[in-house]
Enzyme design. Sequence first.
Site, PDB file in Angstrom:
ATOM      1  CB  CYS A  78      -0.929   0.005   1.202  1.00  0.00           C
ATOM      2  SG  CYS A  78      -1.622  -1.615   1.540  1.00  0.00           S
TER       3      CYS A  78
ATOM      4  CG  HIS B 226      -5.956   2.070   0.042  1.00  0.00           C
ATOM      5  ND1 HIS B 226      -4.758   2.533  -0.466  1.00  0.00           N
ATOM      6  CD2 HIS B 226      -5.629   1.116   0.955  1.00  0.00           C
ATOM      7  CE1 HIS B 226      -3.763   1.880   0.124  1.00  0.00           C
ATOM      8  NE2 HIS B 226      -4.261   1.010   0.980  1.00  0.00           N
TER       9      HIS B 226
END
Lengths: 176, 395
Positions: free
Chosen positions: B83, B337
């Site tokens: 991420c 995201h």
Amino acid sequence: MMINDIRERLQQQISQLIIALDGIVKTTGMPIITDKSGNPLWVDVREITLRYQIPVKKIQKFFEGLKEGKVLATKCPKCNTIYFPPQDDCPKCKMSNLEWVEMPNEGELVAYTIINVKPPSFSHYSDYIIGIAKMANGVNITAWVNSKEVKIGMKVRLKVIRREPEGYITYELEPI
Amino acid sequence: MRNVAIVGTGHTKFGVRTDVNLQELAWEAIRQALEEANLEQKDIQYFVVGNVGSWSAEELPAVVIGEYSDLVPKGTMRVEAACATGSAALRDAYLAIKSGEVDIALAVGVEQMHQSPNPQVVELIGRAGDYFWEFENFGLTFPGYYALYASAYMAKYGAKEEDLGKIAIKNHYYGARNPYAQFQKEITMEEYLKSKPVAYPLKLLDSSPITDGAAAVVLASEEVAKELTDSPVWIVSQGVASGTANLSKRSDFTHIDAAEIAAKEAYKRAKIEFENAWKYFDVAEVHDCFTIAEIMAYEDLGFAKRGEGYLLAREKQTYIGGKVPVNVDGGLKSKGHPIGATGISMAVSITRQLLDRAPKGTQADIKNGMGLTHNVGGTGHYAYVTIFSTRRPSS
């Protein structure tokens, strides 16, 4: 439900989709569907199924231990570090062929979660609890917690079990 | 070593982007960044693509994006840091300029998670820890990893479900004002408390969504930046750290060690005191893939003492006008995201904030001209903390 039933069910879903796609190709001449937002999407006509083969030779003893009902860790004879999951190399001392020791069977739960949204490959189990327990030797272990009640600080026992419906041997934690 | 500045930013609408493919999506952000920088592709000497992939079809994303965006034959690579992939891409471009290797570089982060059905995405992200000892045998999911932290944090410090909810409510409040956000809708505590359980104690409204999106930045050396723009945003410093793949190898489940190490490294280079860190920043973007992550971020960044991060949210100190505004673009929770794009998206948000260009209702007061991004890959498997300033670094 046996593992083959699950496999068959998943395969059925996949083949239904492929049949539907074949139908679309026949009528329209293109493997293109429309999604929720009305956007056209080309659906891959090439399928990939991956199942990895992971070498376990260096920790073969761990699996032999499971068969005997033991959860084994490795220990570096030089710096005394205990490795769990087991590994046969101590990178600190640059040594290999470590000693095999048994993990203690008592510990304390330090973190946990209940998995409600499951990966498809775990969809045949009911919601499961995963915990991390600090064992009596100070080494942590991650495993399913076989319990109705669960709490941080709870005393737990490490136990070798057979995981159904697959029937392979693994380990779990249960309350003491 | 040379100073490096951001001279152009690009950001796509985040959300379900089935209207474009991966390279078209990346180009939306690249085009905007080139236009802002007033540069052509021929001026870009090197470009980096942040993309995690596996859910999307292209195996070599940097190459197809280079071709589509007319960046060939400039040097490129694809980077991955879970991420924090976007921050890793930013780092590579930043170091290329800092070292004197090139003068102008582009970093683009892009992810298109909707090329695969949601269950497959859950399956793939679940593998993002230690595959064999966490996923294969025990089926940990990505929310599950953070849920382990949440249960330990709540038990140790007495934080309540509602405290996690405050984070979600704040981030939705600002997301509702950000035209690029996936969810442009405020939520109430009641809706939060009723939302579907995902991985106890985390619920759907604790979680960032599965998202498509891209963001890009053009970076330039000090000499070039000064020719290009009157308003460069400087990268003052960056701290980087890693954590164990297997969570059971960690000693503490109440904070992210790698994030704290990365913050301290970045602060040391920027001469910022950890204990009073919040005083230096006008605005911060922190990694809130799950609400608990934002609470731990407050502590790992020195904005709150250990065990008091949730109080900062409870007292509304991270809204605009509070001690330090955090995730006022909606955060990952409501902005979305898209894993490989997130780090660059954070850099774009901070740059626009520092230049007073944030969307209406989300602009923080810029007094010190300094902002920060905190981007955690995995559950602290990677961590990047980057400090940005409108003032030229002294070094």
